[in-house]
Design an enzyme around this catalytic site. Structure first.
Site, PDB file in Angstrom:
ATOM      1  N   GLN A 125       1.075  10.241  -1.117  1.00  0.00           N
ATOM      2  CA  GLN A 125      -0.315  10.292  -1.798  1.00  0.00           C
ATOM      3  C   GLN A 125      -1.534  10.771  -0.485  1.00  0.00           C
ATOM      4  O   GLN A 125      -1.428  10.042   0.498  1.00  0.00           O
ATOM      5  CB  GLN A 125      -0.813   8.987  -2.329  1.00  0.00           C
ATOM      6  N   SER A 128      -7.058  10.116   1.360  1.00  0.00           N
ATOM      7  CA  SER A 128      -7.803   9.592   2.621  1.00  0.00           C
ATOM      8  C   SER A 128      -7.839  10.446   3.418  1.00  0.00           C
ATOM      9  O   SER A 128      -7.003  11.069   3.880  1.00  0.00           O
ATOM     10  CB  SER A 128      -7.544   8.286   2.866  1.00  0.00           C
ATOM     11  N   GLU A 243      -3.407   3.796 -10.895  1.00  0.00           N
ATOM     12  CA  GLU A 243      -3.168   3.020  -9.672  1.00  0.00           C
ATOM     13  C   GLU A 243      -3.769   1.491 -10.093  1.00  0.00           C
ATOM     14  O   GLU A 243      -3.228   0.501  -9.388  1.00  0.00           O
ATOM     15  CB  GLU A 243      -4.014   3.783  -8.353  1.00  0.00           C
ATOM     16  N   GLU A 372     -14.952  -3.953  -2.975  1.00  0.00           N
ATOM     17  CA  GLU A 372     -16.340  -3.911  -3.033  1.00  0.00           C
ATOM     18  C   GLU A 372     -16.453  -2.572  -3.985  1.00  0.00           C
ATOM     19  O   GLU A 372     -17.639  -2.767  -4.571  1.00  0.00           O
ATOM     20  CB  GLU A 372     -16.869  -3.490  -1.749  1.00  0.00           C
TER      21      GLU A 372
HETATM   22  C1  LIG Z   1      -1.962  -0.589   2.605  1.00  0.00           C
HETATM   23  C2  LIG Z   1      -2.656   0.922   2.298  1.00  0.00           C
HETATM   24  C3  LIG Z   1      -2.037   1.818   1.851  1.00  0.00           C
HETATM   25  C4  LIG Z   1      -2.849   3.086   1.543  1.00  0.00           C
HETATM   26  N1  LIG Z   1      -2.023   4.273   1.138  1.00  0.00           N
HETATM   27  C5  LIG Z   1      -2.751   5.180   1.096  1.00  0.00           C
HETATM   28  C6  LIG Z   1      -2.031   6.329   0.619  1.00  0.00           C
HETATM   29  O1  LIG Z   1      -0.788   6.408   0.372  1.00  0.00           O
HETATM   30  N2  LIG Z   1      -2.871   7.776   0.743  1.00  0.00           N
HETATM   31  C7  LIG Z   1      -4.072   7.708   0.846  1.00  0.00           C
HETATM   32  O2  LIG Z   1      -4.723   8.837   0.605  1.00  0.00           O
HETATM   33  N3  LIG Z   1      -4.831   6.718   1.244  1.00  0.00           N
HETATM   34  C8  LIG Z   1      -4.337   5.448   1.454  1.00  0.00           C
HETATM   35  N4  LIG Z   1      -4.724   4.344   1.804  1.00  0.00           N
HETATM   36  C9  LIG Z   1      -6.309   4.357   2.234  1.00  0.00           C
HETATM   37  C10 LIG Z   1      -7.165   3.769   1.333  1.00  0.00           C
HETATM   38  O3  LIG Z   1      -7.262   4.480   0.116  1.00  0.00           O
HETATM   39  C11 LIG Z   1      -8.526   3.431   2.034  1.00  0.00           C
HETATM   40  O4  LIG Z   1      -8.366   2.766   3.091  1.00  0.00           O
HETATM   41  C12 LIG Z   1      -9.642   2.790   1.129  1.00  0.00           C
HETATM   42  O5  LIG Z   1      -9.878   3.835   0.061  1.00  0.00           O
HETATM   43  C13 LIG Z   1     -10.849   2.648   1.898  1.00  0.00           C
HETATM   44  O6  LIG Z   1     -11.509   3.708   2.648  1.00  0.00           O
HETATM   45  P1  LIG Z   1     -11.547   3.498   4.175  1.00  0.00           P
HETATM   46  O7  LIG Z   1     -10.461   2.614   4.745  1.00  0.00           O
HETATM   47  O8  LIG Z   1     -11.892   4.766   4.637  1.00  0.00           O
HETATM   48  O9  LIG Z   1     -12.828   2.680   4.280  1.00  0.00           O
HETATM   49  P2  LIG Z   1     -14.311   2.981   4.232  1.00  0.00           P
HETATM   50  O10 LIG Z   1     -14.589   3.616   3.139  1.00  0.00           O
HETATM   51  O11 LIG Z   1     -14.841   3.360   5.670  1.00  0.00           O
HETATM   52  O12 LIG Z   1     -14.967   1.299   3.833  1.00  0.00           O
HETATM   53  C14 LIG Z   1     -15.099   0.369   4.956  1.00  0.00           C
HETATM   54  C15 LIG Z   1     -15.598  -0.842   4.216  1.00  0.00           C
HETATM   55  O13 LIG Z   1     -17.015  -0.592   3.510  1.00  0.00           O
HETATM   56  C16 LIG Z   1     -16.980  -0.770   2.147  1.00  0.00           C
HETATM   57  N5  LIG Z   1     -17.754   0.265   1.606  1.00  0.00           N
HETATM   58  C17 LIG Z   1     -17.670   1.411   1.634  1.00  0.00           C
HETATM   59  N6  LIG Z   1     -18.441   2.047   1.010  1.00  0.00           N
HETATM   60  C18 LIG Z   1     -19.284   1.168   0.094  1.00  0.00           C
HETATM   61  C19 LIG Z   1     -20.271   1.008  -0.960  1.00  0.00           C
HETATM   62  N7  LIG Z   1     -20.785   2.055  -1.239  1.00  0.00           N
HETATM   63  N8  LIG Z   1     -20.522  -0.359  -1.442  1.00  0.00           N
HETATM   64  C20 LIG Z   1     -19.960  -1.394  -0.928  1.00  0.00           C
HETATM   65  N9  LIG Z   1     -19.069  -1.278   0.094  1.00  0.00           N
HETATM   66  C21 LIG Z   1     -18.587  -0.232   0.505  1.00  0.00           C
HETATM   67  C22 LIG Z   1     -15.423  -0.890   1.896  1.00  0.00           C
HETATM   68  O14 LIG Z   1     -15.359  -1.606   0.777  1.00  0.00           O
HETATM   69  C23 LIG Z   1     -14.912  -1.390   3.028  1.00  0.00           C
HETATM   70  O15 LIG Z   1     -14.844  -2.884   3.016  1.00  0.00           O
HETATM   71  C24 LIG Z   1      -4.082   3.072   2.108  1.00  0.00           C
HETATM   72  C25 LIG Z   1      -4.736   1.942   2.547  1.00  0.00           C
HETATM   73  C26 LIG Z   1      -3.875   0.686   2.827  1.00  0.00           C
HETATM   74  C27 LIG Z   1      -4.732  -0.497   3.158  1.00  0.00           C
END
Ligand SMILES: Cc1cc2nc3c(=O)[nH]c(=O)nc-3n(C[C@H](O)[C@H](O)[C@H](O)COP(=O)(O)OP(=O)(O)OC[C@H]3O[C@@H](n4cnc5c(N)ncnc54)[C@H](O)[C@@H]3O)c2cc1C
Length: 387
Positions: A125, A128, A243, A372
């Site tokens: 996928q 991100s 998902e 969140e």
């Molecule tokens: C094990 C694992 C597998 C994954 N596999 C895939 C994959 O196969 N393909 C893919 O594309 N992605 C994948 N991901 C990525 C995943 O989708 C993202 O990590 C996730 O969507 C969070 O985005 P970020 O890491 O950019 O965190 P951020 O968006 O930077 O968020 C950081 C923190 O701030 C909080 N936050 C952000 N915005 C808000 C808001 N508006 N209100 C309240 N809180 C907020 C979040 O909840 C989080 O706690 C994977 C992640 C993990 C951990």
């Protein structure tokens, strides 16, 4: 809804049970984030598919068995109950598969689904990006149309098992002047195209379970578009629903962990009972796994009768991810200092894979959309609270 299985459903259960008993590997496979472990899991998926169990809910002509969701839940109970391996192609079969079923052309379904069911094509996928995780509408990676191709430039990250995958499904900005969730398109692409660089990322357990994907003038034929050009957000939301909703994490997975947790508690009872809250946590884990199962049966019955799953998939996601942490945390408390031993350590005893499960459970509140964000969705779309 009647909480009783029909004779046909019972017969189906026996059929799955017999096949699993005869075919599930006797020894656990290596971790699928290692090269050897990945090969072992891929071979298992092929065998599963030969038995007709690759993806039971798909139509027969597309590599499935034509089962409904209740039969799928039964299949999952038998699968996990038999101690069968984790599904290595889960992004394909549980996320893209149902999306293709809804949005794919007949040609796309025939081309991709049977190969997905057998893991002949392993899928990643690619959503991100470094600046677009929770805020997925901030996607910047571009796919600019030139004749019968899109030319892709940019970067994706956190792509699970992209290192081993053959194909990826991604969301790209096809309208360079667009903003937020407009002008995005859902594109399927082979990962061996010229201009693609895959760089593995090491995770908490030391293995490279994720990867970054870099695109440098990558040419993808227009026929690999899923849905309409510019309509990628809606297709992506359908995938996100699968998902967080039923498919990715069936209750049987948690029932099996709860069963193992009870066994662990019983085997270490003398030590564990020194802290009475452990017994209570084991009981709660078991009850929560049962509650999740019953709730899923209710949702599945509604879906079988034509309803659609909406924002309530967010409540599911929060529930299973927090339950997983709670169960593994309780196991760590039962094991005490032994919890930190790796299974191969001389004194490991019944430590098994609890530590690995504990580490992975920490990710559950992040992947599939962080909890969140799920709470925001519940507040705004289910409870009607202001943004
Ligand atoms: C094990 C694992 C597998 C994954 N596999 C895939 C994959 O196969 N393909 C893919 O594309 N992605 C994948 N991901 C990525 C995943 O989708 C993202 O990590 C996730 O969507 C969070 O985005 P970020 O890491 O950019 O965190 P951020 O968006 O930077 O968020 C950081 C923190 O701030 C909080 N936050 C952000 N915005 C808000 C808001 N508006 N209100 C309240 N809180 C907020 C979040 O909840 C989080 O706690 C994977 C992640 C993990 C951990």
């Amino acid at each position: 809804m009647e909480l009783k299985y029909t004779p046909e459903q019972e017969a189906f259960r026996q059929e799955v049970r017999a096949w699993m008993k005869a075919n599930v590997p006797k020894e656990p496979l290596q971790d699928f984030d290692t090269e050897e472990g990945f090969k072992q899991h891929r071979a298992w998926e092929a065998k599963l598919n030969e038995g007709g169990w690759g993806m039971v809910t798909w139509p027969r002509e597309l590599g499935g068995r034509g089962c409904n969701l209740i039969e799928w839940l039964i299949f999952e109970e038998e699968y996990w109950g038999a101690g069968a391996p984790l599904r290595v192609n889960q992004n394909g079969i549980f996320l893209l598969g149902p999306t293709l079923m809804e949005y794919g052309t007949e040609e796309q379904k025939k081309r991709f689904l049977p190969r997905m069911a057998s893991c002949a094509d392993m899928w990643a996928q690619a959503w991100s990006e470094p600046g677009a995780g929770s805020d997925m509408a901030a996607i910047r990676t571009k796919a600019v149309r030139q004749g019968d191709h899109y030319v892709i430039n940019g970067q994706k990250t956190w792509s699970t098992r992209a290192r081993w995958a053959d194909w990826a499904f991604g969301i790209f900005r096809t309208d360079p002047d667009s903003e937020r969730h407009h002008g995005l398109s859902y594109i399927l692409l082979p990962l061996n195209l010229p201009g693609i660089t895959i760089r593995p990322i090491r995770q908490l357990n030391g293995l490279a379970g994720f990867a970054e994907i870099f695109f440098d003038d990558v040419k993808v034929p227009v026929e690999n578009l899923l849905g309409t050009e510019g309509g990628g957000w809606n297709v992506a939301m359908a995938t996100a629903g699968f998902e967080r909703g039923l498919m990715l994490r069936s209750p049987a997975r948690y029932q099996e962990t709860a069963r193992r947790l009870v066994q662990l508690y019983l085997a270490n009872r003398e030590e564990a009972d020194r802290d009475p809250s452990i017994r209570e946590a084991v009981l709660k884990a078991w009850m929560d796994a049962e509650a999740y199962t019953l709730s899923t049966y209710r949702t599945a019955s509604k879906l079988v009768n034509g309803a659609k799953i909406g924002p309530e998939s967010s409540t599911n996601k929060i529930f299973w991810s927090e339950l997983d942490i709670q169960m593994h945390d309780t196991a760590m408390r039962i094991l005490g200092p032994r919890a930190e031993l790796l299974p191969e350590a001389p004194d490991a005893g019944d430590v098994g894979t609890w530590l690995d499960g504990f580490l992975f459970s920490q990710a559950g509140t992040i992947y599939a959309g962080s909890n969140e964000i799920q709470r925001n969705i519940i507040a705004e779309r289910m409870l009607g609270m202001p943004r």
